[in-house]
Design a protein around this motif. Structure first.
Motif, PDB file in Angstrom:
ATOM      1  N   THR A  18      51.313 -30.657  33.504  1.00  0.00           N
ATOM      2  CA  THR A  18      52.731 -30.589  34.563  1.00  0.00           C
ATOM      3  C   THR A  18      53.566 -29.332  33.975  1.00  0.00           C
ATOM      4  O   THR A  18      53.810 -28.409  35.075  1.00  0.00           O
ATOM      5  CB  THR A  18      53.411 -31.866  34.387  1.00  0.00           C
ATOM      6  OG1 THR A  18      52.454 -32.751  34.324  1.00  0.00           O
ATOM      7  CG2 THR A  18      54.649 -31.831  35.371  1.00  0.00           C
TER       8      THR A  18
ATOM      9  N   TYR B  82      54.260 -25.861  36.104  1.00  0.00           N
ATOM     10  CA  TYR B  82      55.384 -25.376  36.734  1.00  0.00           C
ATOM     11  C   TYR B  82      55.663 -24.124  36.205  1.00  0.00           C
ATOM     12  O   TYR B  82      56.183 -23.303  37.159  1.00  0.00           O
ATOM     13  CB  TYR B  82      56.439 -26.488  36.012  1.00  0.00           C
ATOM     14  CG  TYR B  82      56.662 -27.629  36.631  1.00  0.00           C
ATOM     15  CD1 TYR B  82      56.482 -27.890  38.121  1.00  0.00           C
ATOM     16  CD2 TYR B  82      56.980 -28.723  36.003  1.00  0.00           C
ATOM     17  CE1 TYR B  82      56.524 -29.059  38.757  1.00  0.00           C
ATOM     18  CE2 TYR B  82      57.102 -30.088  36.595  1.00  0.00           C
ATOM     19  CZ  TYR B  82      56.992 -30.290  38.121  1.00  0.00           C
ATOM     20  OH  TYR B  82      57.257 -31.348  38.327  1.00  0.00           O
TER      21      TYR B  82
ATOM     22  N   THR C 122      53.403 -21.677  38.748  1.00  0.00           N
ATOM     23  CA  THR C 122      53.833 -21.506  40.096  1.00  0.00           C
ATOM     24  C   THR C 122      55.294 -20.576  40.139  1.00  0.00           C
ATOM     25  O   THR C 122      55.469 -19.806  41.116  1.00  0.00           O
ATOM     26  CB  THR C 122      54.276 -22.961  40.665  1.00  0.00           C
ATOM     27  OG1 THR C 122      54.802 -23.839  39.792  1.00  0.00           O
ATOM     28  CG2 THR C 122      52.871 -23.618  41.126  1.00  0.00           C
ATOM     29  N   THR C 123      56.204 -20.902  38.888  1.00  0.00           N
ATOM     30  CA  THR C 123      57.330 -20.153  39.010  1.00  0.00           C
ATOM     31  C   THR C 123      56.927 -18.599  38.765  1.00  0.00           C
ATOM     32  O   THR C 123      57.673 -17.816  39.240  1.00  0.00           O
ATOM     33  CB  THR C 123      58.286 -20.670  38.067  1.00  0.00           C
ATOM     34  OG1 THR C 123      58.516 -21.996  37.989  1.00  0.00           O
ATOM     35  CG2 THR C 123      59.757 -19.885  37.949  1.00  0.00           C
TER      36      THR C 123
ATOM     37  N   GLY D  82      60.436 -31.603  36.927  1.00  0.00           N
ATOM     38  CA  GLY D  82      60.524 -30.793  38.032  1.00  0.00           C
ATOM     39  C   GLY D  82      61.796 -30.533  38.660  1.00  0.00           C
ATOM     40  O   GLY D  82      62.106 -29.477  38.738  1.00  0.00           O
TER      41      GLY D  82
ATOM     42  N   ASN E 236      61.773 -27.215  37.186  1.00  0.00           N
ATOM     43  CA  ASN E 236      60.996 -26.317  38.121  1.00  0.00           C
ATOM     44  C   ASN E 236      61.690 -25.551  39.288  1.00  0.00           C
ATOM     45  O   ASN E 236      61.968 -26.454  40.187  1.00  0.00           O
ATOM     46  CB  ASN E 236      59.727 -26.872  38.308  1.00  0.00           C
ATOM     47  CG  ASN E 236      59.089 -26.196  39.188  1.00  0.00           C
ATOM     48  OD1 ASN E 236      58.506 -25.125  38.998  1.00  0.00           O
ATOM     49  ND2 ASN E 236      58.505 -26.961  40.748  1.00  0.00           N
TER      50      ASN E 236
ATOM     51  N   ASP F 204      61.172 -22.867  41.753  1.00  0.00           N
ATOM     52  CA  ASP F 204      60.441 -21.662  42.175  1.00  0.00           C
ATOM     53  C   ASP F 204      61.422 -20.593  43.204  1.00  0.00           C
ATOM     54  O   ASP F 204      61.525 -19.642  43.148  1.00  0.00           O
ATOM     55  CB  ASP F 204      59.129 -22.065  42.847  1.00  0.00           C
ATOM     56  CG  ASP F 204      58.164 -22.750  41.883  1.00  0.00           C
ATOM     57  OD1 ASP F 204      58.703 -22.697  40.677  1.00  0.00           O
ATOM     58  OD2 ASP F 204      57.122 -22.949  42.268  1.00  0.00           O
TER      59      ASP F 204
ATOM     60  N   ASN G  40      62.598 -25.325  45.881  1.00  0.00           N
ATOM     61  CA  ASN G  40      62.118 -26.096  44.476  1.00  0.00           C
ATOM     62  C   ASN G  40      61.622 -27.512  44.408  1.00  0.00           C
ATOM     63  O   ASN G  40      61.067 -27.970  43.974  1.00  0.00           O
ATOM     64  CB  ASN G  40      63.787 -26.127  43.917  1.00  0.00           C
ATOM     65  CG  ASN G  40      64.199 -24.621  43.543  1.00  0.00           C
ATOM     66  OD1 ASN G  40      63.547 -23.864  43.562  1.00  0.00           O
ATOM     67  ND2 ASN G  40      65.651 -24.594  43.417  1.00  0.00           N
TER      68      ASN G  40
ATOM     69  N   GLY H  57      57.954 -27.836  45.487  1.00  0.00           N
ATOM     70  CA  GLY H  57      57.184 -27.191  44.182  1.00  0.00           C
ATOM     71  C   GLY H  57      57.091 -28.530  43.269  1.00  0.00           C
ATOM     72  O   GLY H  57      55.975 -28.723  42.825  1.00  0.00           O
ATOM     73  N   ASP H  58      58.096 -29.286  43.234  1.00  0.00           N
ATOM     74  CA  ASP H  58      58.194 -30.348  42.217  1.00  0.00           C
ATOM     75  C   ASP H  58      56.867 -31.509  42.679  1.00  0.00           C
ATOM     76  O   ASP H  58      56.229 -31.923  41.944  1.00  0.00           O
ATOM     77  CB  ASP H  58      59.489 -31.273  42.257  1.00  0.00           C
ATOM     78  CG  ASP H  58      60.534 -30.304  41.704  1.00  0.00           C
ATOM     79  OD1 ASP H  58      60.134 -29.257  41.140  1.00  0.00           O
ATOM     80  OD2 ASP H  58      61.874 -30.527  41.927  1.00  0.00           O
TER      81      ASP H  58
ATOM     82  N   VAL I 250      53.236 -30.045  42.467  1.00  0.00           N
ATOM     83  CA  VAL I 250      52.616 -30.218  41.090  1.00  0.00           C
ATOM     84  C   VAL I 250      52.263 -31.718  40.770  1.00  0.00           C
ATOM     85  O   VAL I 250      51.373 -31.956  40.215  1.00  0.00           O
ATOM     86  CB  VAL I 250      53.727 -29.487  40.108  1.00  0.00           C
ATOM     87  CG1 VAL I 250      53.287 -29.625  38.753  1.00  0.00           C
ATOM     88  CG2 VAL I 250      53.604 -27.907  40.365  1.00  0.00           C
TER      89      VAL I 250
END
Ligand code: ASP
Length: 428
Positions: free
Chosen positions: A84, A88, A91-92, A302, A306, A308, A391, A394-395, A398
């Protein structure tokens, strides 16, 4: 009418009414302003966001204790955590690198006079940002109850994880407590469903306020900056995530995005991944089919670390400010930006507008003037909405990928046609 349709109508209606109010420019003391706009509508929007926030700490704690308790049995915590966090970070850093490449092509900071004009009309007060070391130390809760009371999410996550793991190893003494937490988790999910039903009203209030206060003229001054970020955010959401999802899981990205729509609308309206967390978690578990033991860990983590969309904004903003002040960033400075924007986005709290504050960390690191933030502050409200939606996407992406790789994804749920607003059965 489905819940999504009602939310969309509420959004459109709110924006339209807000725009009319802005156009009408009624005097401050007018009844419509005092009673409606600053009274009922402002209050309604704030109550909605607070109701969502009310769920966050108990939900994350209960859900993660359940998840960690069942993960403890399988001994897969380390692997799950590694995957995980690795995804994270990956991707960021992809997000910020791509955003900077686009910005180096569109040259958003070479706009001359209009940008200087933006600086003349706004100011930015830099705040101090904690160092990386402080941030790491702060993850450990000296007092878990205080952490919950203060909404320190990383501390709450760590405590819940450790508590759940201990529960999984407690043998017979843990049985009653485990079933207590499982029941509590079901009740929390019910509560989320009840509050989500209020989304159209909440969104209407938030959008009316936005329509009445948003100044679009600011965008004209930094139009290339705005367009570059929107482009990078769109590419990341519509290309990078779907490609990752398809190639790593074989799942259909269109189904994924369609099931994310309520969470995305709430993210857009609240500009807060923290406030959206209950909706994201419910979507990921009940619509995307991610099992509780993965979702309860990946989604709250995330939502907290996380970001992005935030990293994309920070990458573009750095190039923009460097270009405006005529400062040349060499390759090593650009790589430093990738690293610090990734860290700064991790340190960004999941509430509106904080990405702009942690941008100071990135600018400081490469010696750019922090006052440059004044150039972009005027357009940040709209960009904050969009980056929060990224954002949140993205969470969920993932969480879905990790669940699929761990055999913890129910494909039947993922592919099922959804009954949009019907309460879903609670998970175990
Ligand atoms: N509003 C963003 C979020 O909550 C954070 C930021 O970029 O300001 O995800």
């Amino acid at each position: 009418m489905s819940l999504t349709q009602r939310i969309l109508i509420a959004m459109g209606l709110g924006l339209a009414i807000g725009a009319v109010l802005q156009w009408a420019a009624l005097p401050e003391g007018h009844f419509v302003n005092t009673f409606l706009l600053h009274g009922v509508i402002d209050g309604g929007g704030r109550i909605f966001v607070t109701l969502l926030k009310m769920l966050v700490v108990p939900l994350v704690f209960v859900s993660l204790v359940c998840g960690a308790a069942s993960l403890g049995d399988t001994g897969s915590v380390g692997r799950l955590g590694g995957k995980t966090i690795g995804l994270y970070l990956l991707t960021t850093s992809v997000a910020v690198s791509m955003a900077m490449l686009i910005a180096l092509t569109t040259d958003p900071g070479l706009g001359g006079d209009s940008i200087a004009d933006a600086a003349a009309t706004s100011t930015f007060e830099p705040k101090t940002v904690p160092s990386v070391k402080e941030t790491l130390i702060n993850i450990v809760p000296g007092n878990p109850i205080a952490a919950m009371a203060d909404g320190q999410m990383l501390q709450v996550i760590l405590f819940a994880l450790l508590f759940g793991l201990a529960l999984s190893k407690a043998g017979a003494s843990g049985v009653t407590l485990r079933s207590f937490f499982a029941d509590l988790n079901d009740v929390m999910m019910r509560l989320i469903t009840m509050i989500i039903a209020l989304t159209p009203i909440g969104v209407f209030c938030l959008m009316t306020k936005l329509g009445a206060t948003l100044g679009l003229a600011e965008i004209g001054k930094v139009v290339m900056y705005f367009v570059t970020i929107v482009l990078a955010l769109s590419l990341h959401a519509a290309l990078v995530y779907p490609l990752l999802l398809k190639s790593l899981t074989g799942l259909n990205p269109l189904i994924f995005l369609s099931k994310m729509r309520e969470a995305l609308l709430v993210a857009l309206s609240t500009s807060s991944s923290g406030a959206t967390l209950p909706v994201t978690l419910r979507t990921v578990e009940h619509k995307l089919g991610v099992q509780n033991n993965v979702a309860s860990f990946a989604v709250p983590l995330g939502a907290t670390v996380n970001m992005d969309g935030t990293a994309i904004m920070q990458g573009v903003a750095t190039i923009f400010i460097a270009q405006f002040y005529g400062i040349d960033l060499g390759l090593s400075a650009l790589l430093t930006v990738v690293l610090t924007a990734t860290l700064a986005s991790i340190g960004t709290a999941a509430v509106p507008g904080v990405g702009l504050i942690t941008l100071t960390l990135v600018l400081d690191q490469v010696g750019l003037p922090v006052e440059g933030i004044a150039l972009i502050i005027g357009v940040d409200r709209l960009l904050d909405m969009l980056r929060t939606a990224v954002n949140v996407t993205g969470d969920a992406t993932v969480a879905t990928i990790v669940a699929s790789s761990e055999g913890q994804l129910d494909q039947a749920v993922f592919n099922a046609k959804e009954a949009d607003s019907a309460p879903q059965p609670a998970s175990s």
